[in-house]
Design a protein around this motif. Structure first.
Motif, short mmCIF file in Angstrom:
data_model
loop_
_atom_site.label_atom_id
_atom_site.label_comp_id
_atom_site.label_asym_id
_atom_site.label_seq_id
_atom_site.Cartn_x
_atom_site.Cartn_y
_atom_site.Cartn_z
N SER A 1 -6.87 8.29 5.25
CA SER A 1 -5.87 7.88 4.27
C SER A 1 -4.93 9.01 3.86
O SER A 1 -3.80 8.74 3.48
N VAL B 1 0.61 1.94 4.91
CA VAL B 1 1.66 1.99 3.90
C VAL B 1 2.62 3.11 4.27
O VAL B 1 2.24 4.11 4.88
N ALA C 1 -3.78 2.48 4.38
CA ALA C 1 -3.91 1.96 3.02
C ALA C 1 -5.37 1.99 2.60
O ALA C 1 -6.29 1.93 3.43
N SER C 2 -5.60 2.04 1.31
CA SER C 2 -6.97 2.00 0.80
C SER C 2 -7.57 0.62 1.11
O SER C 2 -6.83 -0.37 1.26
N ASP D 1 -9.03 -1.38 -0.85
CA ASP D 1 -8.66 -2.31 -1.91
C ASP D 1 -7.24 -2.83 -1.72
O ASP D 1 -6.96 -4.00 -1.94
N LYS D 2 -6.32 -1.95 -1.32
CA LYS D 2 -4.94 -2.36 -1.11
C LYS D 2 -4.86 -3.35 0.05
O LYS D 2 -4.13 -4.34 -0.01
N GLN E 1 -6.22 -6.69 -1.17
CA GLN E 1 -5.25 -7.35 -2.06
C GLN E 1 -4.09 -7.95 -1.26
O GLN E 1 -3.61 -9.03 -1.59
N LYS E 2 -3.65 -7.26 -0.22
CA LYS E 2 -2.58 -7.77 0.63
C LYS E 2 -3.00 -9.08 1.30
O LYS E 2 -2.24 -10.05 1.32
#
Length: 137
Positions: free
Chosen positions: A19, A89, A107-108, A110-111, A114-115
């Motif tokens: 990351s 990202v 991206a993490s 979690d990201k 969420q996406k």
């Protein structure tokens, strides 16, 4: 065909390890961002196809846990590609860097989750609204 959710732990160690580094996108990566380049990117097109395949299962799922597992299954499908797909990202957060090499970061987890969940909800809303047009007015 519904994805297998038996392994609902997606690969977070790969994402954490990479990351902080800039990476060059491969054809299976999903680019998080906006614009024509991102929209037409092969990994993003495949991502949309996988989401569309799983949308009926997401809509039918009642429990929040089941909906989350569907999203994790989509992440697993992307990460299981050859070469492995990642959710990236823009590291520079500018339109110029979209086209430059090494301007992306992983991206993490979690990201990424969420996406996927956002895309599933967005598609669900569009599908539900098509059959519910208001008459008159």
């Amino acid at each position: 065909q519904q994805l297998d959710f038996n392994n609902n732990k997606y690969n977070t160690s790969h994402n954490k390890r990479r990351s902080a580094m800039e990476v060059r996108p491969n054809e299976n990566d999903v680019l998080l961002g906006r614009g024509h380049f991102v929209n037409k990117y092969p990994g993003n097109q495949r991502f949309r196809d996988v989401v569309e395949e799983q949308k009926p299962f997401y809509i039918a799922a009642v429990k929040r846990k089941d909906k989350r597992n569907i999203a994790i299954g989509i992440i697993n499908a992307i990460q299981s590609s050859n070469p492995p797909g990642r959710f990236l990202v823009d590291s520079k957060d500018s339109k110029i860097s979209i086209l430059s090499d090494g301007a992306w970061e992983v991206a993490s987890p979690d990201k990424a989750l969420q996406k996927v969940l956002h895309r599933l909800r967005e598609n669900k809303a569009k599908g539900e609204n098509e059959g519910m047009k208001i008459k008159g007015g």
